[in-house]
Structures are given as C-alpha cells and as structure tokens.
Design an enzyme around this catalytic site. Sequence first.
Site, PDB file in Angstrom:
ATOM      1  N   LYS A  50       4.795  -5.598  -2.381  1.00  0.00           N
ATOM      2  CA  LYS A  50       5.552  -4.599  -2.876  1.00  0.00           C
ATOM      3  C   LYS A  50       5.030  -3.679  -3.469  1.00  0.00           C
ATOM      4  O   LYS A  50       4.219  -3.672  -4.324  1.00  0.00           O
ATOM      5  CB  LYS A  50       6.673  -5.436  -3.831  1.00  0.00           C
ATOM      6  CG  LYS A  50       7.515  -4.433  -4.516  1.00  0.00           C
ATOM      7  CD  LYS A  50       8.329  -5.207  -5.566  1.00  0.00           C
ATOM      8  CE  LYS A  50       9.418  -4.513  -6.531  1.00  0.00           C
ATOM      9  NZ  LYS A  50       9.942  -5.178  -7.428  1.00  0.00           N
ATOM     10  N   LYS A  68       7.962  -4.047   0.981  1.00  0.00           N
ATOM     11  CA  LYS A  68       8.999  -3.147   0.314  1.00  0.00           C
ATOM     12  C   LYS A  68       8.366  -2.061  -0.145  1.00  0.00           C
ATOM     13  O   LYS A  68       7.199  -2.307  -1.077  1.00  0.00           O
ATOM     14  CB  LYS A  68       9.704  -3.913  -0.788  1.00  0.00           C
ATOM     15  CG  LYS A  68      10.625  -3.248  -1.701  1.00  0.00           C
ATOM     16  CD  LYS A  68      11.278  -3.987  -2.834  1.00  0.00           C
ATOM     17  CE  LYS A  68      12.277  -3.250  -3.598  1.00  0.00           C
ATOM     18  NZ  LYS A  68      12.949  -3.830  -4.793  1.00  0.00           N
TER      19      LYS A  68
END
Length: 335
Positions: free
Chosen positions: A203, A257
């Site tokens: 992320k 992400k």
Amino acid sequence: MNKKPLARFPALRLRRPRQTDWSRRLYEENHLSTNDLIWAVILKDGKNIREPIAAMPGVFRLSPDEAVKAAIEARDLKIPALALFPYTDAEGRTERGEEGINPDNLMCRTARAIKDEVPEIGLMADVALDPYTDHGHDGIMRDGEIINDETVDILVKQSITQAQAGFDIVAPSDMMDGRVGAIRTGLDAAGFANVQIMAYAAKYASAFYGPYREAIGSAGVLQGDKRTYQMNPANSDEALREVALDLAEGADCVMVKPGMPYLDIVRRVKDEFGAPTFVFQVSGEYAMIKAASDNQWIDGERAMLESLLAFKRAGADGIITYFAADAARLISKRP
C-alpha cells in the site's frame, strides 16, 4: 515456449484473427467476469440514506438498510463480495479510535443486517483506525509518531470484533509491521480460523486516496501525511519484501493499492509468489474516469472496462472497485 514468430510477413498477418467478433473472442488472452469484482461501499449511520459523495460522482454513502439493498443487487449481479468502509463524523472520532472495536459500531451493525438478508454474499472489512481517530491516522499517535506495536494490539481486537459480526475477510490496511501474524493468531484463538485475511501488503503513500478521505470524513482531520508507514511510490523491490512477510505471517491473499499506477507491482507480485493477488482501484482512479466521462472527454463505459481488464492482464485475481455494479451490468450483457 518459442517466442520468435514461426513465419514472417506476408505469410504471417497478425491482423487476420482480428477481422471478426467471434475470432477476437476466441483469441482473447484475458477475460473480465463478475467473479473478479469486489464492490467497495461507503457506509453512513442512519436510515434511508443515499448521500452523494461530491468527489466521487455516482457513489453514495449508504445507511445500513441501503447497504442491504446493495448486497441484494450484488447477489443478483453475481458479484461475490462487498468491501465495507465507514464514514465517521468529527464527533465520533477519538485519539485512539475506540469506535473501531465497538461491537455495535456502524460496520458491525451493517454486516449483521446484510448477513441476515443475504447470507451468501461475502463481506470484507477494512481493518485500520483512520476512520475513527481524530487525527486521521491508521494507528495510535504519540508526539507526532505512529506507535506500531500498540496499534497492532488494537487491530487484533478490531479484527475479532468484525469476525464476530459476520465478516468473512478482514483486510488490514494500516501497514503496521507484524499485524498480519498478530491478527491471524488472535482470530484463531477466538475461534475464527476460517475468517480470511487479505493483507494490504503493498500500500503506497499515494495522492490517489483524496476522494476516499472525503468519503469517510478523514480529509479535514488528517494531521500531516502517512509516509512513515505507507510505502514510497518510488519503490518496487520493497513491495516484494512486504508481500513475502505478510504471506509468511498467514495472509490468505495480498493486495496492491492503488491500482493503475502500480500495474508493474501487481505483475511482479504475481510472478514472484503465485499467491492470490488483488488490486484496489482507488477513489482517485474512479474519480478521474468519472470526471472525464461526465465531461464527454472519454467513453466512460469503455474506459471503465478497459481499466479493469488491465488489472487482469497484469495478473490480478480480483479487483476491489467502486465500479463493480456498473461493470457487472455491462458484463452481463456481453455474449
């Protein structure tokens, strides 16, 4: 596999299979189906609420009863699962985010309501404190520093609370070190060995999260940034280290992400580990496509499907997206 052409032009004409629809479909290397989609849904307390989110046209904050309707729609569209995220106003936020471990919080009440009506739909819970803290960070903050181990202790409690409410997947998005192993141990000890963990393994500290922070009420409260725990967008090898650690700690699947700016990371993760790999098409990606479409600068439906197909081509097994319902309707009309 011999990667060199077996023949040369004019004997070999790569346009030949592209001439008809049936042939294009027959030669198609990657396929997008409703089975690839997880529908990202924003919640808000109340009843009969469908509150538009200005930065995300077409996305609404849904009260629990409206979220149940969305779950029924997802089932009918053959979308396997919903990913739920809570809006919390400033009055509901505290320094330590205690609302995240409240068994009667918005997430838990909504999960129970959905499971009562649509037990066959999968439910994924975001595990992090940023929707509940008054400083907007994903963990406990002390003297400007996010405290890792103390945060992990709370995340374990949050995960168990969510599992008790009926969530099938807990998805720690906080990027604290060691949290996957601690959550796995906590879930197993509490009798939830079958609850899956989807780790937000890679992320990045991205500019593409802006609309989401508005959607959950964090935009106006976030103090500073999240670069001390989310990943540097310049790094690729580091993502593989993060994924390796999360898989070793017991993650059932991993996530990259954001999505489109990080297709190379998706490909590297899938090639390196072969583990179930998901990608999150985040709020900023959604907003850009919608804005361009609403201004008639691009064909919105084609751009949406093309972006989702790109994730599949990069190696993703599944996609968390705000486009899930719209995409599923279009997919269902395909031959």
